[in-house]
Write an enzyme that holds these catalytic residues in place. Structure first.
Site, PDB file in Angstrom:
ATOM      1  N   ASP A  60      45.497  36.709  99.066  1.00 10.51           N
ATOM      2  CA  ASP A  60      44.348  36.774  99.982  1.00 10.51           C
ATOM      3  C   ASP A  60      43.994  35.391 100.494  1.00 10.51           C
ATOM      4  O   ASP A  60      43.580  34.520  99.727  1.00 10.51           O
ATOM      5  CB  ASP A  60      43.140  37.382  99.251  1.00 10.51           C
ATOM      6  CG  ASP A  60      43.289  38.879  99.091  1.00 10.51           C
ATOM      7  OD1 ASP A  60      43.458  39.562 100.113  1.00 10.51           O
ATOM      8  OD2 ASP A  60      43.252  39.359  97.942  1.00 10.51           O
ATOM      9  N   HIS A  94      50.055  40.385  96.405  1.00  5.67           N
ATOM     10  CA  HIS A  94      49.121  40.306  97.540  1.00  5.67           C
ATOM     11  C   HIS A  94      48.328  39.005  97.437  1.00  5.67           C
ATOM     12  O   HIS A  94      47.634  38.763  96.452  1.00  5.67           O
ATOM     13  CB  HIS A  94      48.192  41.525  97.461  1.00  5.67           C
ATOM     14  CG  HIS A  94      47.226  41.664  98.590  1.00  5.67           C
ATOM     15  ND1 HIS A  94      47.519  42.341  99.759  1.00  5.67           N
ATOM     16  CD2 HIS A  94      45.956  41.243  98.731  1.00  5.67           C
ATOM     17  CE1 HIS A  94      46.477  42.334 100.551  1.00  5.67           C
ATOM     18  NE2 HIS A  94      45.498  41.659  99.958  1.00  5.67           N
ATOM     19  N   SER A 133      46.469  41.954  93.635  1.00  4.26           N
ATOM     20  CA  SER A 133      45.862  40.884  94.428  1.00  4.26           C
ATOM     21  C   SER A 133      45.464  39.750  93.501  1.00  4.26           C
ATOM     22  O   SER A 133      44.630  39.938  92.608  1.00  4.26           O
ATOM     23  CB  SER A 133      44.626  41.403  95.164  1.00  4.26           C
ATOM     24  OG  SER A 133      43.809  40.306  95.540  1.00  4.26           O
ATOM     25  N   MET A 150      42.887  36.693 106.264  1.00  6.50           N
ATOM     26  CA  MET A 150      41.529  36.978 106.726  1.00  6.50           C
ATOM     27  C   MET A 150      41.023  35.709 107.389  1.00  6.50           C
ATOM     28  O   MET A 150      40.252  34.936 106.815  1.00  6.50           O
ATOM     29  CB  MET A 150      40.656  37.402 105.533  1.00  6.50           C
ATOM     30  CG  MET A 150      41.037  38.792 105.011  1.00  6.50           C
ATOM     31  SD  MET A 150      40.440  39.101 103.336  1.00  6.50           S
ATOM     32  CE  MET A 150      41.769  38.349 102.415  1.00  6.50           C
ATOM     33  N   ASP A 195      43.211  48.500 100.575  1.00  8.08           N
ATOM     34  CA  ASP A 195      42.805  47.276  99.870  1.00  8.08           C
ATOM     35  C   ASP A 195      41.288  47.269  99.699  1.00  8.08           C
ATOM     36  O   ASP A 195      40.555  47.296 100.691  1.00  8.08           O
ATOM     37  CB  ASP A 195      43.260  46.066 100.714  1.00  8.08           C
ATOM     38  CG  ASP A 195      42.942  44.732 100.082  1.00  8.08           C
ATOM     39  OD1 ASP A 195      42.467  44.689  98.931  1.00  8.08           O
ATOM     40  OD2 ASP A 195      43.187  43.707 100.756  1.00  8.08           O
ATOM     41  N   MET A 238      41.346  48.588 105.258  1.00  5.89           N
ATOM     42  CA  MET A 238      40.429  47.985 104.286  1.00  5.89           C
ATOM     43  C   MET A 238      39.432  49.039 103.793  1.00  5.89           C
ATOM     44  O   MET A 238      38.803  49.723 104.598  1.00  5.89           O
ATOM     45  CB  MET A 238      39.654  46.819 104.916  1.00  5.89           C
ATOM     46  CG  MET A 238      40.476  45.594 105.253  1.00  5.89           C
ATOM     47  SD  MET A 238      41.344  44.853 103.852  1.00  5.89           S
ATOM     48  CE  MET A 238      39.993  44.460 102.737  1.00  5.89           C
ATOM     49  N   MET A 282      41.548  33.319 102.945  1.00  4.86           N
ATOM     50  CA  MET A 282      40.234  33.429 103.612  1.00  4.86           C
ATOM     51  C   MET A 282      39.823  32.076 104.165  1.00  4.86           C
ATOM     52  O   MET A 282      39.957  31.051 103.487  1.00  4.86           O
ATOM     53  CB  MET A 282      39.188  33.921 102.614  1.00  4.86           C
ATOM     54  CG  MET A 282      39.556  35.224 101.938  1.00  4.86           C
ATOM     55  SD  MET A 282      38.197  35.828 100.916  1.00  4.86           S
ATOM     56  CE  MET A 282      38.991  37.225 100.118  1.00  4.86           C
ATOM     57  N   HIS A 328      47.706  38.212 103.097  1.00  3.44           N
ATOM     58  CA  HIS A 328      46.661  38.917 103.844  1.00  3.44           C
ATOM     59  C   HIS A 328      45.768  37.851 104.465  1.00  3.44           C
ATOM     60  O   HIS A 328      44.970  37.226 103.768  1.00  3.44           O
ATOM     61  CB  HIS A 328      45.892  39.824 102.866  1.00  3.44           C
ATOM     62  CG  HIS A 328      44.748  40.551 103.481  1.00  3.44           C
ATOM     63  ND1 HIS A 328      43.784  41.193 102.727  1.00  3.44           N
ATOM     64  CD2 HIS A 328      44.393  40.757 104.777  1.00  3.44           C
ATOM     65  CE1 HIS A 328      42.903  41.751 103.528  1.00  3.44           C
ATOM     66  NE2 HIS A 328      43.242  41.491 104.777  1.00  3.44           N
TER      67      HIS A 328
HETATM   68  C1  DX5 Z   1      39.077  41.585  99.627  1.00  3.58           C
HETATM   69  C2  DX5 Z   1      40.541  41.294  99.459  1.00  3.58           C
HETATM   70  C3  DX5 Z   1      41.169  42.144  98.448  1.00  3.58           C
HETATM   71  C4  DX5 Z   1      40.595  41.955  97.064  1.00  3.58           C
HETATM   72  C5  DX5 Z   1      40.559  43.287  96.424  1.00  3.58           C
HETATM   73  O1  DX5 Z   1      38.600  40.916 100.718  1.00  3.58           O
HETATM   74  O2  DX5 Z   1      41.240  41.464 100.686  1.00  3.58           O
HETATM   75  O3  DX5 Z   1      42.578  42.025  98.426  1.00  3.58           O
HETATM   76  O4  DX5 Z   1      41.328  41.100  96.240  1.00  3.58           O
HETATM   77  O5  DX5 Z   1      39.914  43.157  95.212  1.00  3.58           O
HETATM   78  P1  DX5 Z   1      39.448  44.430  94.383  1.00  3.58           P
HETATM   79  O6  DX5 Z   1      40.677  45.213  94.068  1.00  3.58           O
HETATM   80  O7  DX5 Z   1      38.780  43.829  93.213  1.00  3.58           O
HETATM   81  O8  DX5 Z   1      38.510  45.207  95.283  1.00  3.58           O
HETATM   82 ZN    ZN Z   2      43.457  41.592 100.514  1.00  4.53          ZN
END
Ligand code: DX5
Ligand code: ZN
Length: 237
Positions: A48, A46, A22, A81, A187, A149, A50, A79
């Site tokens: 992320d 991956h 990620s 969010m 994740d 998650m 947000m 991903h």
């Molecule tokens: C959290 C993200 C993850 C995050 C995981 O909201 O969706 O993908 O990057 O990070 P680690 O592996 O540090 O928990």
């Molecule tokens: Zn993620």
């Protein structure tokens, strides 16, 4: 415009544990170098996304995905969010995403899956820690991937929530019982200590951010996550 069938996620073989670094924990000022650091151990990259509403944090969007796509040939899973992923799926596809993963909590899941398919995107469905896996069950035969998650989404570097492990096992049971070819992904808080736990529960695609990019030797760190999971599966059999 409908696209060809989604690009097959590479390295997916029965029983093989795959790793999805990620980039949330990467140094964004040197993102291309950071991606190169993990490329050799990354089955999926991956990304992320947000929106500051669905989760209390802001990250990146299609513009950054476009430049990542120009830089590397890795399979890109975004991903999402966000509250209104449907509004952006086409932009992520156009930017070069191979798949998008939407959250079941935002609703409209059937329409979102149909839209992703129409766009030629691989389809992922994510479920938060407090949501029962049954929320995903009606869609299992229509997605390529389910993402359980193992932290509350929003930030990297959080502690793994072991109370989610039964949900991973439940997801594995439902996928196998229905004979579906659905990838089971986890994740949040995944590292060499927790990787055996999630792989034994049935996860085969492991997202890890801080456990990889937070380490000096990122590719060795990714390899260590994979090796820990693979060893646990071998020891069991
Ligand atoms: C959290 C993200 C993850 C995050 C995981 O909201 O969706 O993908 O990057 O990070 P680690 O592996 O540090 O928990
Ligand atoms: Zn993620």
């Amino acid at each position: 415009m409908a696209q060809d069938a989604p690009r097959e996620a590479p390295g997916r073989l029965p029983g093989r544990v795959r790793i999805a670094p990620s980039i949330l924990s990467a140094d964004f000022a040197r993102l291309a170098d950071e991606i190169d650091r993990v490329g050799a151990e990354a089955d999926v990259l991956h990304v992320d996304v947000m929106d500051g509403h669905f989760v209390p944090n802001l990250t990146i969007g299609p513009l950054v995905v476009k430049w990542i796509r120009r830089h590397c040939d890795l399979y890109l899973d975004c991903h999402l969010m966000m509250d209104n992923p449907g509004q952006y799926l086409e932009a992520f596809r156009d930017a070069g995403a191979d798949s998008c993963t939407v959250h079941v909590e935002v609703g409209g899941t059937g329409e979102l899956i149909a839209q992703m398919r129409e766009l030629g995107l691989g389809t992922g469905l994510a479920v938060n820690p407090e949501t029962a896996f049954e929320a995903c069950e009606p869609w299992l035969d229509r997605v390529d991937m389910v993402l359980v998650m193992t932290v509350h989404p929003g930030f990297g570097g959080q502690s793994f929530m072991s109370e989610v492990v039964p949900k991973i096992a439940r997801a594995r049971e439902l996928i196998d019982r229905a004979g579906l070819d659905v990838e089971l992904e986890v994740d949040g808080g995944i590292d060499p200590r927790t990787a055996p736990v999630v792989s034994l529960a049935g996860a085969r695609l492991l997202v890890a951010g801080s456990a990889i990019f937070g380490q000096q030797d990122a590719v060795a760190a990714a390899g260590a996550v994979r090796a820990a999971a693979t060893r646990a599966l071998a020891d069991r059999s």
